[in-house]
Motif scaffolding. Sequence first.
Motif, PDB file in Angstrom:
ATOM      1  N   VAL A 470       0.905  -0.949   0.098  1.00  0.00           N
ATOM      2  CA  VAL A 470       0.061   0.119   0.115  1.00  0.00           C
ATOM      3  C   VAL A 470       0.950   1.235   0.130  1.00  0.00           C
ATOM      4  O   VAL A 470       1.926   1.464   0.895  1.00  0.00           O
ATOM      5  CB  VAL A 470      -0.958   0.026   1.276  1.00  0.00           C
ATOM      6  N   ASN A 471       0.723   2.115  -0.749  1.00  0.00           N
ATOM      7  CA  ASN A 471       1.228   3.480  -1.217  1.00  0.00           C
ATOM      8  C   ASN A 471       0.726   4.479  -0.336  1.00  0.00           C
ATOM      9  O   ASN A 471      -0.392   4.432  -0.189  1.00  0.00           O
ATOM     10  CB  ASN A 471       1.629   3.718  -2.450  1.00  0.00           C
ATOM     11  N   SER A 472       1.518   5.460   0.272  1.00  0.00           N
ATOM     12  CA  SER A 472       0.919   6.625   0.973  1.00  0.00           C
ATOM     13  C   SER A 472       0.130   7.353   0.246  1.00  0.00           C
ATOM     14  O   SER A 472      -0.888   7.972   1.002  1.00  0.00           O
ATOM     15  CB  SER A 472       2.116   7.272   1.558  1.00  0.00           C
ATOM     16  N   ASP A 473       0.080   7.185  -1.054  1.00  0.00           N
ATOM     17  CA  ASP A 473      -1.056   8.109  -1.813  1.00  0.00           C
ATOM     18  C   ASP A 473      -2.328   7.266  -1.975  1.00  0.00           C
ATOM     19  O   ASP A 473      -3.223   7.766  -2.835  1.00  0.00           O
ATOM     20  CB  ASP A 473      -0.424   8.637  -2.894  1.00  0.00           C
ATOM     21  N   GLY A 474      -2.291   6.050  -1.579  1.00  0.00           N
ATOM     22  CA  GLY A 474      -3.748   5.500  -1.583  1.00  0.00           C
ATOM     23  C   GLY A 474      -3.838   4.563  -2.912  1.00  0.00           C
ATOM     24  O   GLY A 474      -4.974   3.895  -2.956  1.00  0.00           O
ATOM     25  N   THR A 475      -2.569   4.418  -3.559  1.00  0.00           N
ATOM     26  CA  THR A 475      -2.424   3.664  -4.642  1.00  0.00           C
ATOM     27  C   THR A 475      -1.829   2.052  -3.936  1.00  0.00           C
ATOM     28  O   THR A 475      -1.172   2.400  -2.877  1.00  0.00           O
ATOM     29  CB  THR A 475      -1.579   3.978  -5.780  1.00  0.00           C
ATOM     30  N   GLN A 546      -5.515  -5.957   7.528  1.00  0.00           N
ATOM     31  CA  GLN A 546      -4.589  -5.302   8.062  1.00  0.00           C
ATOM     32  C   GLN A 546      -4.989  -3.682   8.447  1.00  0.00           C
ATOM     33  O   GLN A 546      -4.803  -3.075   9.354  1.00  0.00           O
ATOM     34  CB  GLN A 546      -3.161  -5.394   7.492  1.00  0.00           C
ATOM     35  N   MET A 547      -5.662  -3.169   7.257  1.00  0.00           N
ATOM     36  CA  MET A 547      -5.951  -1.746   7.462  1.00  0.00           C
ATOM     37  C   MET A 547      -7.041  -1.534   8.391  1.00  0.00           C
ATOM     38  O   MET A 547      -7.226  -0.521   8.951  1.00  0.00           O
ATOM     39  CB  MET A 547      -6.167  -1.334   5.979  1.00  0.00           C
ATOM     40  N   ILE A 548      -7.893  -2.507   8.446  1.00  0.00           N
ATOM     41  CA  ILE A 548      -9.231  -2.438   9.220  1.00  0.00           C
ATOM     42  C   ILE A 548      -8.367  -2.360  10.988  1.00  0.00           C
ATOM     43  O   ILE A 548      -8.911  -1.625  11.564  1.00  0.00           O
ATOM     44  CB  ILE A 548      -9.909  -3.463   9.037  1.00  0.00           C
ATOM     45  N   GLU A 549      -7.616  -3.138  10.952  1.00  0.00           N
ATOM     46  CA  GLU A 549      -6.745  -3.065  12.477  1.00  0.00           C
ATOM     47  C   GLU A 549      -5.988  -1.840  12.616  1.00  0.00           C
ATOM     48  O   GLU A 549      -6.164  -1.611  13.648  1.00  0.00           O
ATOM     49  CB  GLU A 549      -5.727  -4.223  12.447  1.00  0.00           C
ATOM     50  N   ARG A 550      -5.533  -1.339  11.597  1.00  0.00           N
ATOM     51  CA  ARG A 550      -4.862  -0.286  11.745  1.00  0.00           C
ATOM     52  C   ARG A 550      -5.946   0.988  12.084  1.00  0.00           C
ATOM     53  O   ARG A 550      -5.730   2.031  12.921  1.00  0.00           O
ATOM     54  CB  ARG A 550      -4.124   0.344  10.471  1.00  0.00           C
ATOM     55  N   SER A 571     -16.747   2.754  10.880  1.00  0.00           N
ATOM     56  CA  SER A 571     -17.221   2.436  12.357  1.00  0.00           C
ATOM     57  C   SER A 571     -18.654   1.891  12.047  1.00  0.00           C
ATOM     58  O   SER A 571     -19.532   2.908  11.579  1.00  0.00           O
ATOM     59  CB  SER A 571     -17.043   3.195  13.140  1.00  0.00           C
ATOM     60  N   LYS A 572     -19.208   0.746  12.181  1.00  0.00           N
ATOM     61  CA  LYS A 572     -20.550   0.305  12.172  1.00  0.00           C
ATOM     62  C   LYS A 572     -21.226   0.912  13.074  1.00  0.00           C
ATOM     63  O   LYS A 572     -22.523   1.153  13.091  1.00  0.00           O
ATOM     64  CB  LYS A 572     -20.592  -1.331  12.438  1.00  0.00           C
ATOM     65  N   ALA A 573     -20.867   1.258  14.345  1.00  0.00           N
ATOM     66  CA  ALA A 573     -21.334   2.061  15.403  1.00  0.00           C
ATOM     67  C   ALA A 573     -21.630   3.344  15.151  1.00  0.00           C
ATOM     68  O   ALA A 573     -22.819   3.966  15.542  1.00  0.00           O
ATOM     69  CB  ALA A 573     -20.820   1.510  16.713  1.00  0.00           C
ATOM     70  N   ASP A 574     -20.444   4.116  14.821  1.00  0.00           N
ATOM     71  CA  ASP A 574     -20.305   5.417  14.909  1.00  0.00           C
ATOM     72  C   ASP A 574     -20.124   6.074  13.278  1.00  0.00           C
ATOM     73  O   ASP A 574     -19.079   5.892  12.815  1.00  0.00           O
ATOM     74  CB  ASP A 574     -19.297   5.956  15.516  1.00  0.00           C
ATOM     75  N   PRO A 575     -21.350   6.665  12.695  1.00  0.00           N
ATOM     76  CA  PRO A 575     -20.991   7.055  11.248  1.00  0.00           C
ATOM     77  C   PRO A 575     -20.087   8.137  11.116  1.00  0.00           C
ATOM     78  O   PRO A 575     -19.717   8.251  10.046  1.00  0.00           O
ATOM     79  CB  PRO A 575     -22.572   7.395  10.810  1.00  0.00           C
ATOM     80  N   GLU A 576     -19.923   8.824  12.105  1.00  0.00           N
ATOM     81  CA  GLU A 576     -18.780   9.763  11.961  1.00  0.00           C
ATOM     82  C   GLU A 576     -17.383   9.377  11.787  1.00  0.00           C
ATOM     83  O   GLU A 576     -16.709   9.985  11.285  1.00  0.00           O
ATOM     84  CB  GLU A 576     -18.665  10.768  13.333  1.00  0.00           C
ATOM     85  N   LEU A 577     -17.096   8.019  12.433  1.00  0.00           N
ATOM     86  CA  LEU A 577     -15.701   7.535  12.191  1.00  0.00           C
ATOM     87  C   LEU A 577     -15.781   6.777  10.801  1.00  0.00           C
ATOM     88  O   LEU A 577     -16.072   5.739  10.591  1.00  0.00           O
ATOM     89  CB  LEU A 577     -15.724   6.547  13.339  1.00  0.00           C
ATOM     90  N   LYS A 578     -15.193   7.595   9.729  1.00  0.00           N
ATOM     91  CA  LYS A 578     -14.830   7.112   8.492  1.00  0.00           C
ATOM     92  C   LYS A 578     -13.571   7.532   7.792  1.00  0.00           C
ATOM     93  O   LYS A 578     -13.310   8.755   8.280  1.00  0.00           O
ATOM     94  CB  LYS A 578     -15.942   6.833   7.950  1.00  0.00           C
ATOM     95  N   MET A 579     -12.981   6.907   7.101  1.00  0.00           N
ATOM     96  CA  MET A 579     -11.791   7.146   6.415  1.00  0.00           C
ATOM     97  C   MET A 579     -11.786   6.677   4.830  1.00  0.00           C
ATOM     98  O   MET A 579     -11.982   5.591   4.907  1.00  0.00           O
ATOM     99  CB  MET A 579     -10.626   6.882   7.143  1.00  0.00           C
ATOM    100  N   THR A 580     -11.300   7.240   4.074  1.00  0.00           N
ATOM    101  CA  THR A 580     -11.226   6.457   2.879  1.00  0.00           C
ATOM    102  C   THR A 580     -10.046   5.643   2.674  1.00  0.00           C
ATOM    103  O   THR A 580      -9.033   6.059   3.749  1.00  0.00           O
ATOM    104  CB  THR A 580     -11.009   7.723   1.746  1.00  0.00           C
ATOM    105  N   SER A 585      -4.405   5.255   3.843  1.00  0.00           N
ATOM    106  CA  SER A 585      -2.844   4.872   3.497  1.00  0.00           C
ATOM    107  C   SER A 585      -1.901   5.898   3.682  1.00  0.00           C
ATOM    108  O   SER A 585      -0.780   5.551   4.002  1.00  0.00           O
ATOM    109  CB  SER A 585      -3.418   4.727   1.707  1.00  0.00           C
ATOM    110  N   GLY A 586      -2.458   7.322   3.824  1.00  0.00           N
ATOM    111  CA  GLY A 586      -1.484   8.517   4.137  1.00  0.00           C
ATOM    112  C   GLY A 586      -1.019   8.438   5.535  1.00  0.00           C
ATOM    113  O   GLY A 586      -0.083   9.007   6.036  1.00  0.00           O
ATOM    114  N   GLN A 587      -1.627   7.540   6.504  1.00  0.00           N
ATOM    115  CA  GLN A 587      -1.453   7.550   7.777  1.00  0.00           C
ATOM    116  C   GLN A 587      -0.585   6.292   8.257  1.00  0.00           C
ATOM    117  O   GLN A 587      -0.168   6.269   9.447  1.00  0.00           O
ATOM    118  CB  GLN A 587      -2.474   7.660   8.737  1.00  0.00           C
ATOM    119  N   LEU A 588      -0.448   5.536   7.429  1.00  0.00           N
ATOM    120  CA  LEU A 588       0.198   4.016   7.678  1.00  0.00           C
ATOM    121  C   LEU A 588       1.582   4.143   8.087  1.00  0.00           C
ATOM    122  O   LEU A 588       2.105   3.615   9.132  1.00  0.00           O
ATOM    123  CB  LEU A 588       0.134   2.995   6.324  1.00  0.00           C
TER     124      LEU A 588
END
Lengths: 759, 156, 290
Positions: A470-475, A546-550, A571-580, A585-588
């Motif tokens: 996984v590259n940091s730019d999401g590719t 792995q990314m879900i774990e991250r 997040s299934k519970a909190d609709p506010e918690l989401k990331m593309t 990828s940029g945070q890995l």
Amino acid sequence: MTTTDYERNIVLSNVEYNVVGTRPVRPDGADKVTGRALYGADFDTSGLLHGKVLRSPHAHARIRSIDTSKAEALQGVLAVVTGKDMPHEADESDGTKYSRDNILASDKVLYKGHAVAAVAATNPHVAEEAIGLIEVDYEVLKPVLTAPEAMKDSAPILHEGLKTEELGEKTDKVSNIANHFQHVKGDIAKGFADADVVVEREYNTVTVHQGYIEPHGATALWNTDGRLHIWCSTQGAFTARDATAGILGVPVSQVRVTPMEIGGGFGGKIPVYVEPIAALLSKKSGHAVKVVMSRAEVFESTGPTSGSNIRIKVGAKNDGTITALQGYLAFEAGGYPGSPVNAGAICIFAAYDVDNVLIDGYDVVVNKPKSAPYRAPGAPNAAFACEQAIDELAGKLGMDPIDLRLKNAAVEGTRRPDGPAFPRIGCVEVLEAMKNHPHYSAPLGPNQGRGVAIGYWFNIGFQSSVNINVNSDGTISLIEGSTDIGGTRASISMQAAEVLGIPMEDVRPSVVDTDSIGFTAVTGGSRTTFATGWAAYEAAQDVARQMIERAATIWDVDKDGIELKNGVFQSKADPELKMTFKELSGQLLDTGGTVVGRASMNAGGLGAGGGSFAGNIVDVEVDPDTGKTLVTRMTAIQDAGKAIHPSYVEGQMQGGSVQGIGWALNEEYYMRDDGSMANTSLLDYRMPTSLDIPMIDTVIVEVASAEHPYGVRGVGEANIVPPTPAIANAVHSAIGIRMANLPINSVAIMEAKWKQQGN
Amino acid sequence: MPAKTYVRTIINGEHVDFLCEPRQSLLECLRDVIGLTGTKEGCNDGNCGACTVSMDGRIVTACLVLGVEAEGKEITTIEGIAKGSQLHPVQQAFLENAALQCGICTPGFIVSSVALLEKIPQPSEHQIRFWLANNLCRCTGYDKIVRAVQDAATKM
Amino acid sequence: MHWIDYASPHSVREAVDLLNEAGGSARPMAGGTDVLVQLRANALPDVNLLVDMKNIPELNEMTMDPEVGLTLGAAVPCYKIYGNKAIEHAFPGLIDCASLIGGTQIQGRASLGGNLCNAAPSGDSIPVMIALGGVARISGPSGDREVPLEDFCTGVRRTVIQQGEILVSLHFPAPVANQGANYMRFIPRNEMDIAVAGVGCSVVLDNGNIKSARVALSSVAPTPLYVKEIGDAIAGKPANEETLKLAGQMAKDAAKPITDMRGTIEYRKHLCDVLTRRSLQIAIDRAKES
């Protein structure tokens, strides 16, 4: 970048995806339309020498002696090798001896074009002059060129040590028959006793070549550290590595194969030919050595597919129920055992659910190049026979030929004569799509005829490995080991993209060398989109996990509460918690390091995914005065399970169809009595040109495979199975004569007409 | 060994001089001497079209031209078809129509197709098939190649 | 390929001198589409000099004169022939062959003069050039001479050209009123193929009757075969099916083919019949339109 709109030509599929089933531009496209892509012959390195191979002028001869001294003395020559440079061990098996002898003959030459010696020189012209200076003393022997001739007791024997294997038992009989096997189902005698109508006929097919446009080429560098690096055009880098290591008697770890782009193979670039020769020349000269074949060498010295002699007997009741199917298949293996008769026997009656079946198969050595796989190896020969017999049966019964096939069609659970029961298959669906196609009921013009046929190829699974970074730019970078003959970088990438919910353009696929990815089997057996695509799916699932774990770590929530949907972690519970996918990828790198997904899997054996059925509707027009036959309309129908990239599925169907047209009408090894091939150029080996054929209409049938995550079935091969019988049936419909031998060229048609007229 | 010959040409718009043996074909010179490997060898006797290049505005198979014959000629190879980073409409159409599988014949087909559309801007299917009959493709069955040329014709 | 040298003369005299001095070891080359293939196949082991004919002005001449006829330089490539409106109008039979020798790329190089000098039994241009009454203009060390094309080929890949001689041009008399010609071959593919049999013919009509005709065959004898008897037999006869049948039968009888990878004796003789009838019909139709 836009993609062209296509009329919808897909039937039955009821699953829609975001990426799978679309038609993006292939990732390697830009390099291939600008001339930048590097193929087998394009490799260059410092100090490169050029190798040429001396080949036998005789189809069958014993080598008494070879004198290379004049060649060695020529200025510019740095190495000369012969069969003596092969590491023949005292205890080597027959199989090993055969594979070494096919690269460089040791004691006998078994076909015209058999390699005898090779030279490395500073310039290809000098190397060519040098091989002309090598003196070989041959004891010329009588050649034998067809299976029926080679099976006679009086035939010249190719291998004095070849003892026939008879129904699984080694015998003491020395003959050209390497193997005789049987598949038995039910009671064949009872089946024929129950029949009201019987059709029995003998068919012959001749040797034909895959006809890839790129000749074989390889460069080898046997380095001073003992490691051998090969850059070559191959259908399987790992297979080329293992075969070369075995032939040279070195551990596989000592050999590294870098696959160059490959200019077509169709099975013919699974075996190695020039790789071990280049290696031996490199070892002797201390330089990298490139060996590229000429077109004549490709015809005379690489594996074509077998000529064959096939007899069919089929019995049916008056209502069309087939009660018995009997087949006899004798295939030419070429100079060494190993024709595709086994595969032909698996496929010959696969489309039919019949209780009583008997199949006899014979693998027979003859003085022609050792046969190699060619697109659904063995199955087109088998179908040419079976599907004509079925057509003849339909005529006798007064039944529509598709209805007869539908009445007896194999379905899920039908036991193939060779043993296994079918999982979910699309035989009926393909036949129904044929019957429903407007082509089937379109009017015919004068001198025209229409034929249909169905064919099966079992497909293979085998081993594939994929790594995803996984590259940091999401590719993502997708690393795979399947050489890309026809757009598989796209079809593999698309399956990973579908899992991760990213566009296919965000996948960067690389086909890498044997040191850089896990073992991956050949690009062949219609397996690449199926098996390596499946591995890409699994590697992408690994990335997703792995990314879900991250994300769970970053959000400090439980990973089971997070899902990846359409490229967004949420997040299934909190609709506010989401990331593309891209945001995460940029945070890995800051949250524990990059993510690497891996998959190494075995996607099954023979019959993986259930295999694929393909059918043809073909119209021909036969010139009544010259016999010249043109295909005027052709519709190809095939079960793809799920078409990952429909354009490349259509391309496989169209390409297989046109190879089938060539096989049916004009292609042949025209053999002289001395065992030499007369037509070793692309002028006289007549593959179809653009002007010889119409547009090929396609219908993709999607009966999802029960095994693959997207329902994929490999589509590379089944499409070449039905054309030869469909064309033969169409010719019969046009002129009323059964053409039982290939090729059905104009001479054959006129001779058949004259014979019928009693001339 | 006899001497090599000095040859002056314009290749893809640039002056290119090279030394070659008279027996070397233009194809060998392009690939092995000059390093332009986009032009492919499929048969070396003029029957497959993989080595098609344009010479003084006319397409030829480079295997049947001697390097020494290129003296003073203008040659365009596959490497000269795109304008910088801008693909030619024929190249773009080959990509979008999936008109290549293995891609080895593609350079020859593109050079031939560009020449066709320069001569006949709106060719019929038959004209396309006739013009391209000297270019063999074993993968595609030609269907998508013909469609790509038709598509390119609408975009030029 | 063994070492060869290359020369590119700029005059007929220079070319003749080069070829003469080299003895048998030099070979003229026009488009090169046959000679290079033969060199690579080791079929010309004694040749070590190629003399390029393409830079000699006389060999590039293409002059159409309504009175004198057509002068066609021996090295003029096919595409220039079928790109010429005057030739297309006056000699459609030449267009037939120029547009089917090889494919588009071959036609960028190959010439009718080269096709003639290559002297293959299957040479596609030769039958119709014979039918059109073509003459070869040859220059050599001892001067110039003319040879009717039906006498030009003397065997498989053998011609009347002597050491030091070159074929400079081909000359075709201007077509007369009501004349038509055609070349038709049979090939298994639709392009890029060697004729299994071929027929070139030319007819002159006179009020629905055949005034005169010339028919020549290819691929059915060691050389292209001029069958004078056909013209003699059908002259004066009506241009109808019966006459064509007679011509076809005579062509079949005259053909002396062999059996090889491209066809059998029986099939090739049969083709001579079919193609002669078909080709003559096209020539007759063209004559009516002319």
